[in-house]
Write an enzyme that holds these catalytic residues in place. Structure first.
Site, PDB file in Angstrom:
ATOM      1  N   MET A   1      18.468   1.749   5.055  1.00 44.36           N
ATOM      2  CA  MET A   1      18.013   2.538   6.201  1.00 44.36           C
ATOM      3  C   MET A   1      18.728   2.113   7.469  1.00 44.36           C
ATOM      4  SD  MET A   1      16.027   4.985   6.839  1.00 44.36           S
ATOM      5  CE  MET A   1      16.153   5.741   8.433  1.00 44.36           C
TER       6      MET A   1
ATOM      7  N   ASN B   1      18.581   7.054  19.048  1.00 46.03           N
ATOM      8  CA  ASN B   1      19.843   7.301  18.354  1.00 46.03           C
ATOM      9  C   ASN B   1      19.602   8.235  17.163  1.00 46.03           C
ATOM     10  OD1 ASN B   1      22.494   7.057  17.556  1.00 46.03           O
ATOM     11  ND2 ASN B   1      22.224   5.038  16.584  1.00 46.03           N
TER      12      ASN B   1
ATOM     13  N   THR C   1       0.883  -1.182   0.000  1.00 45.90           N
ATOM     14  CA  THR C   1       0.000   0.000   0.000  1.00 45.90           C
ATOM     15  C   THR C   1       0.917   1.227   0.000  1.00 45.90           C
ATOM     16  OG1 THR C   1      -0.128  -0.221   2.413  1.00 45.90           O
ATOM     17  CG2 THR C   1      -2.025  -1.007   1.164  1.00 45.90           C
TER      18      THR C   1
ATOM     19  N   LYS D   1      -2.505   0.722  14.219  1.00 40.33           N
ATOM     20  CA  LYS D   1      -1.316   0.602  13.370  1.00 40.33           C
ATOM     21  C   LYS D   1      -0.744   1.984  13.032  1.00 40.33           C
ATOM     22  CE  LYS D   1       1.854  -0.763  10.779  1.00 40.33           C
ATOM     23  NZ  LYS D   1       3.070  -1.320  11.377  1.00 40.33           N
TER      24      LYS D   1
ATOM     25  N   GLU E   1      11.562  -4.904   9.511  1.00 39.56           N
ATOM     26  CA  GLU E   1      12.277  -5.549   8.406  1.00 39.56           C
ATOM     27  C   GLU E   1      13.625  -6.045   8.909  1.00 39.56           C
ATOM     28  OE1 GLU E   1      12.401  -3.091   4.903  1.00 39.56           O
ATOM     29  OE2 GLU E   1      10.221  -3.020   4.821  1.00 39.56           O
TER      30      GLU E   1
ATOM     31  N   GLU F   1       0.052  -5.294  11.470  1.00 37.43           N
ATOM     32  CA  GLU F   1       1.320  -6.038  11.533  1.00 37.43           C
ATOM     33  C   GLU F   1       2.381  -5.098  12.110  1.00 37.43           C
ATOM     34  OE1 GLU F   1       2.306  -9.334  10.725  1.00 37.43           O
ATOM     35  OE2 GLU F   1       3.955  -8.415  11.819  1.00 37.43           O
ATOM     36  N   PHE F   2       3.138  -5.598  13.100  1.00 36.04           N
ATOM     37  CA  PHE F   2       4.108  -4.725  13.777  1.00 36.04           C
ATOM     38  C   PHE F   2       5.562  -5.135  13.542  1.00 36.04           C
ATOM     39  CE2 PHE F   2       0.201  -4.815  16.448  1.00 36.04           C
ATOM     40  CZ  PHE F   2      -0.192  -3.501  16.264  1.00 36.04           C
TER      41      PHE F   2
ATOM     42  N   THR G   1      -1.045  -2.376   5.658  1.00 35.96           N
ATOM     43  CA  THR G   1      -1.439  -1.180   6.393  1.00 35.96           C
ATOM     44  C   THR G   1      -2.345  -0.338   5.496  1.00 35.96           C
ATOM     45  OG1 THR G   1       0.671  -1.255   7.531  1.00 35.96           O
ATOM     46  CG2 THR G   1      -0.548   0.811   7.673  1.00 35.96           C
TER      47      THR G   1
ATOM     48  N   ASN H   1       2.912   3.586  14.528  1.00 37.13           N
ATOM     49  CA  ASN H   1       4.038   3.995  13.690  1.00 37.13           C
ATOM     50  C   ASN H   1       4.292   5.497  13.784  1.00 37.13           C
ATOM     51  OD1 ASN H   1       4.968   1.592  12.867  1.00 37.13           O
ATOM     52  ND2 ASN H   1       4.328   1.738  10.736  1.00 37.13           N
TER      53      ASN H   1
ATOM     54  N   ASP I   1       3.156   5.962   6.518  1.00 41.71           N
ATOM     55  CA  ASP I   1       2.094   5.803   7.523  1.00 41.71           C
ATOM     56  C   ASP I   1       1.801   7.130   8.244  1.00 41.71           C
ATOM     57  OD1 ASP I   1       2.217   3.211   6.661  1.00 41.71           O
ATOM     58  OD2 ASP I   1       2.736   2.315   8.587  1.00 41.71           O
TER      59      ASP I   1
ATOM     60  N   GLY J   1      12.790   6.739   8.239  1.00 41.01           N
ATOM     61  CA  GLY J   1      12.652   6.303   6.852  1.00 41.01           C
ATOM     62  C   GLY J   1      12.199   4.867   6.794  1.00 41.01           C
TER      63      GLY J   1
ATOM     64  N   CYS K   1       7.727   2.001   5.896  1.00 38.18           N
ATOM     65  CA  CYS K   1       6.472   2.264   6.615  1.00 38.18           C
ATOM     66  C   CYS K   1       6.342   3.654   7.246  1.00 38.18           C
ATOM     67  CB  CYS K   1       6.245   1.191   7.666  1.00 38.18           C
ATOM     68  SG  CYS K   1       5.961  -0.424   6.906  1.00 38.18           S
TER      69      CYS K   1
HETATM   70  N1  LIG Z   1       7.723  -4.064   5.618  1.00 43.02           N
HETATM   71  C1  LIG Z   1       7.323  -3.811   6.839  1.00 43.02           C
HETATM   72  O1  LIG Z   1       8.150  -3.616   7.753  1.00 43.02           O
HETATM   73  C2  LIG Z   1       5.868  -3.761   7.180  1.00 43.02           C
HETATM   74  C3  LIG Z   1       5.485  -3.802   8.541  1.00 43.02           C
HETATM   75  C4  LIG Z   1       4.133  -3.734   8.852  1.00 43.02           C
HETATM   76  C5  LIG Z   1       3.196  -3.576   7.845  1.00 43.02           C
HETATM   77  N2  LIG Z   1       3.609  -3.493   6.549  1.00 43.02           N
HETATM   78  C6  LIG Z   1       2.572  -3.324   5.522  1.00 43.02           C
HETATM   79  O2  LIG Z   1       2.314  -4.593   4.912  1.00 43.02           O
HETATM   80  C7  LIG Z   1       2.076  -4.451   3.496  1.00 43.02           C
HETATM   81  C8  LIG Z   1       3.084  -5.271   2.714  1.00 43.02           C
HETATM   82  O3  LIG Z   1       4.372  -4.802   3.033  1.00 43.02           O
HETATM   83  P1  LIG Z   1       5.683  -5.644   2.651  1.00 43.02           P
HETATM   84  O4  LIG Z   1       6.837  -4.898   3.207  1.00 43.02           O
HETATM   85  O5  LIG Z   1       5.491  -7.066   2.988  1.00 43.02           O
HETATM   86  O6  LIG Z   1       5.631  -5.463   1.061  1.00 43.02           O
HETATM   87  P2  LIG Z   1       6.562  -6.144  -0.052  1.00 43.02           P
HETATM   88  O7  LIG Z   1       6.649  -5.173  -1.152  1.00 43.02           O
HETATM   89  O8  LIG Z   1       7.816  -6.678   0.584  1.00 43.02           O
HETATM   90  O9  LIG Z   1       5.701  -7.415  -0.497  1.00 43.02           O
HETATM   91  C9  LIG Z   1       4.469  -7.331  -1.130  1.00 43.02           C
HETATM   92  C10 LIG Z   1       4.318  -8.519  -2.060  1.00 43.02           C
HETATM   93  O10 LIG Z   1       2.981  -8.506  -2.596  1.00 43.02           O
HETATM   94  C11 LIG Z   1       3.059  -8.948  -3.949  1.00 43.02           C
HETATM   95  N3  LIG Z   1       1.825  -8.535  -4.627  1.00 43.02           N
HETATM   96  C12 LIG Z   1       1.490  -7.357  -5.194  1.00 43.02           C
HETATM   97  N4  LIG Z   1       0.220  -7.390  -5.669  1.00 43.02           N
HETATM   98  C13 LIG Z   1      -0.250  -8.631  -5.400  1.00 43.02           C
HETATM   99  C14 LIG Z   1      -1.491  -9.285  -5.629  1.00 43.02           C
HETATM  100  N5  LIG Z   1      -2.512  -8.654  -6.227  1.00 43.02           N
HETATM  101  N6  LIG Z   1      -1.646 -10.563  -5.231  1.00 43.02           N
HETATM  102  C15 LIG Z   1      -0.625 -11.211  -4.586  1.00 43.02           C
HETATM  103  N7  LIG Z   1       0.581 -10.631  -4.352  1.00 43.02           N
HETATM  104  C16 LIG Z   1       0.756  -9.372  -4.739  1.00 43.02           C
HETATM  105  C17 LIG Z   1       4.325  -8.319  -4.463  1.00 43.02           C
HETATM  106  O11 LIG Z   1       4.803  -8.973  -5.621  1.00 43.02           O
HETATM  107  C18 LIG Z   1       5.259  -8.507  -3.252  1.00 43.02           C
HETATM  108  O12 LIG Z   1       5.971  -9.717  -3.317  1.00 43.02           O
HETATM  109  C19 LIG Z   1       2.122  -2.946   3.248  1.00 43.02           C
HETATM  110  O13 LIG Z   1       0.833  -2.432   3.357  1.00 43.02           O
HETATM  111  C20 LIG Z   1       2.977  -2.424   4.391  1.00 43.02           C
HETATM  112  O14 LIG Z   1       2.686  -1.078   4.705  1.00 43.02           O
HETATM  113  C21 LIG Z   1       4.910  -3.609   6.192  1.00 43.02           C
END
Ligand SMILES: NC(=O)c1ccc[n+]([C@@H]2O[C@H](COP(=O)([O-])OP(=O)(O)OC[C@H]3O[C@@H](n4cnc5c(N)ncnc54)[C@H](O)[C@@H]3O)[C@@H](O)[C@H]2O)c1
Length: 414
Positions: A332, A266, A88, A219, A150, A146-147, A123, A223, A279, A272, A275
């Site tokens: 980051m 820190n 998103t 959420k 990475e 989801e908390f 999110t 953040n 967010d 950055g 998220c």
């Molecule tokens: N990365 C984080 O630290 C984190 C933490 C909490 C929440 N989030 C939220 O979770 C969501 C996903 O984040 P992420 O970091 O895992 O993203 P990401 O980009 O690592 O992974 C998303 C995956 O979804 C796939 N995708 C796209 N469209 C699709 C569809 N229609 N059907 C199936 N798969 C599809 C992409 O190919 C990709 O592999 C976001 O909304 C993000 O804000 C992320």
């Protein structure tokens, strides 16, 4: 139970592997290379626990019942739950999240499975799921924030700070489905987590079933609080630097107060990553017509900090003819393989806009250029050519050129 997961990024893959310890999990992605890599038992992302799980390298662990697929029928038909973990991104034109991938995933699930409980883990804006329930006339939509961090994606699901699932308060069936989903996440957590003692004296994993929209707010507010904390210590550092004071002494003195604590303090070039920048902006957009000062302050503080950092760098090279600024890593955090929205990119953009030559050291990048600047893998050559080396996070690689380095990583940790 059969569970489908849409999206195999940080969120989808960690949730899928967690649940596949006790359930049959099919994880669908639209990128063939990701699916292929996963089915070869390899991780497409750098994450110790994900790699160990996929390689079957966890002592005493149950065998995983996990399959990656490109085929919606294989993933979604017969699934009791379908978790949506697609991107998103923030759309700067609409000033809102682009939720189209979530809607595409839900449409694909519903095409072959009219009854699965769909749990959105992406999110999303506050109020989104409730609106979508109305728009699609679909009462089987839930949201669970989801908390994870990475680099520790699966670890954070094995050892969750809390489990939150949102369901409409007046819908008993949805409430029950939310309870069952929370239980599945608890079941997947590491052994011992149920006996842990929490800071509030309670035991086990805190588990909250809350309203649908409240869960979405949890959420974005969580953040935004983290962003506030980063912005606060960065602004403290900007003050200390400008007034020629020692930031570290001030932070140590401030953070010994047990109500403030010494974590997440820190200084850096700004908050950055994927998220926090998006967010905070989404929460600000949700404040439309609601009085506030702080939320816009947090968003603005990040811009001001990067302007300040860029000006500080420029000051350091003001006496050099044709200076070259070296950017040490685009990531980051140290240990991350990801440079989505990293703060150093914002600094780099500002320096380049002032006409200064930039060279980037980023060993994980195969392209020879990044936004028109040379990317090198040769660390020694990079050190030689750079008049100042800009590092958001310190690394021992830089010890021998410490006099050239500009960093605000005072505690040498993330
Ligand atoms: N990365 C984080 O630290 C984190 C933490 C909490 C929440 N989030 C939220 O979770 C969501 C996903 O984040 P992420 O970091 O895992 O993203 P990401 O980009 O690592 O992974 C998303 C995956 O979804 C796939 N995708 C796209 N469209 C699709 C569809 N229609 N059907 C199936 N798969 C599809 C992409 O190919 C990709 O592999 C976001 O909304 C993000 O804000 C992320």
């Amino acid at each position: 139970m059969k569970i489908a997961v849409a999206g195999t990024g940080y969120v989808g893959l960690s949730v899928a592997l967690l649940l596949s310890q006790h359930n049959e999990v099919h994880a669908l992605d639209i990128v063939p290379e990701k699916v292929e890599t996963l089915n070869e038992g390899k991780s497409p992302i750098v994450d110790k626990e994900i790699t160990e799980f996929l390689e079957g390298n966890v002592s005493g662990a149950r065998p995983l019942n996990f399959q990656a697929t490109l085929d919606p029928r294989q993933a979604y038909i017969g699934a009791d739950y379908a978790v949506v973990a697609t991107p998103t991104n923030y759309d700067p034109h609409k000033n809102y999240f682009d939720t189209s991938s979530v809607e595409a995933a839900i449409a694909a699930i519903r095409e072959v499975n009219p009854t699965a409980w769909i749990v959105i883990k992406s999110t999303i804006p506050v109020g989104y799921t409730s609106d979508l329930r109305g728009k699609l006339q679909d009462e089987r939509l839930l949201f669970s924030p989801e908390f994870l961090r990475e680099g520790h994606a699966l670890y954070d699901n094995l050892h969750p700070s809390r489990i939150v699932v949102g369901a409409p308060e007046d819908d008993a069936e949805a409430h029950h489905a939310a309870e069952v989903f929370a239980d599945l996440l608890v079941q997947g957590a590491a052994e011992g987590e149920m006996k842990r003692i929490n800071a509030d004296g309670g035991t086990g994993i805190p588990r909250l079933i809350v309203g649908l929209t409240e869960a979405e707010a949890v959420k974005l507010f969580a953040n935004t609080y983290l962003a506030l904390r980063v912005a606060f210590f960065n602004e403290l550092d900007t003050y200390a630097e400008t007034r020629e004071l020692r930031t570290q002494e001030i932070i140590d003195g401030v953070c010994l107060d047990p109500r403030i604590r010494a974590d997440y303090n820190n200084p850096s070039f700004g908050y950055g990553g994927y998220c926090l920048p998006k967010d905070t902006k989404q929460l600000l957009a949700n404040y439309d017509q609601v009085p506030q000062n702080l939320i816009s302050g947090i968003v603005n503080a990040n811009r001001t900090r990067k302007d300040f950092i860029a000006t500080e760098i420029e000051r350091r090279i003001s006496e050099i003819d044709n200076p070259t600024v070296g950017i040490y890593r685009l990531t980051m955090k140290s240990g991350s393989d990801n440079f989505r929205q990293s703060a150093v990119q914002g600094v780099m953009k500002r320096i380049k806009a002032r006409g200064i030559t930039v060279v980037v050291y980023e060993p994980t990048m195969n392209d020879p250029e990044f936004f028109g600047s040379e990317v090198t893998h040769d660390l020694e050559d990079f050190k030689r050519r750079s008049d100042v080396i800009v590092a958001n996070r310190w690394n021992r690689d830089l010890d021998d050129v410490s006099g050239k380095v500009f960093s605000r990583d005072l505690f040498k940790r993330d």
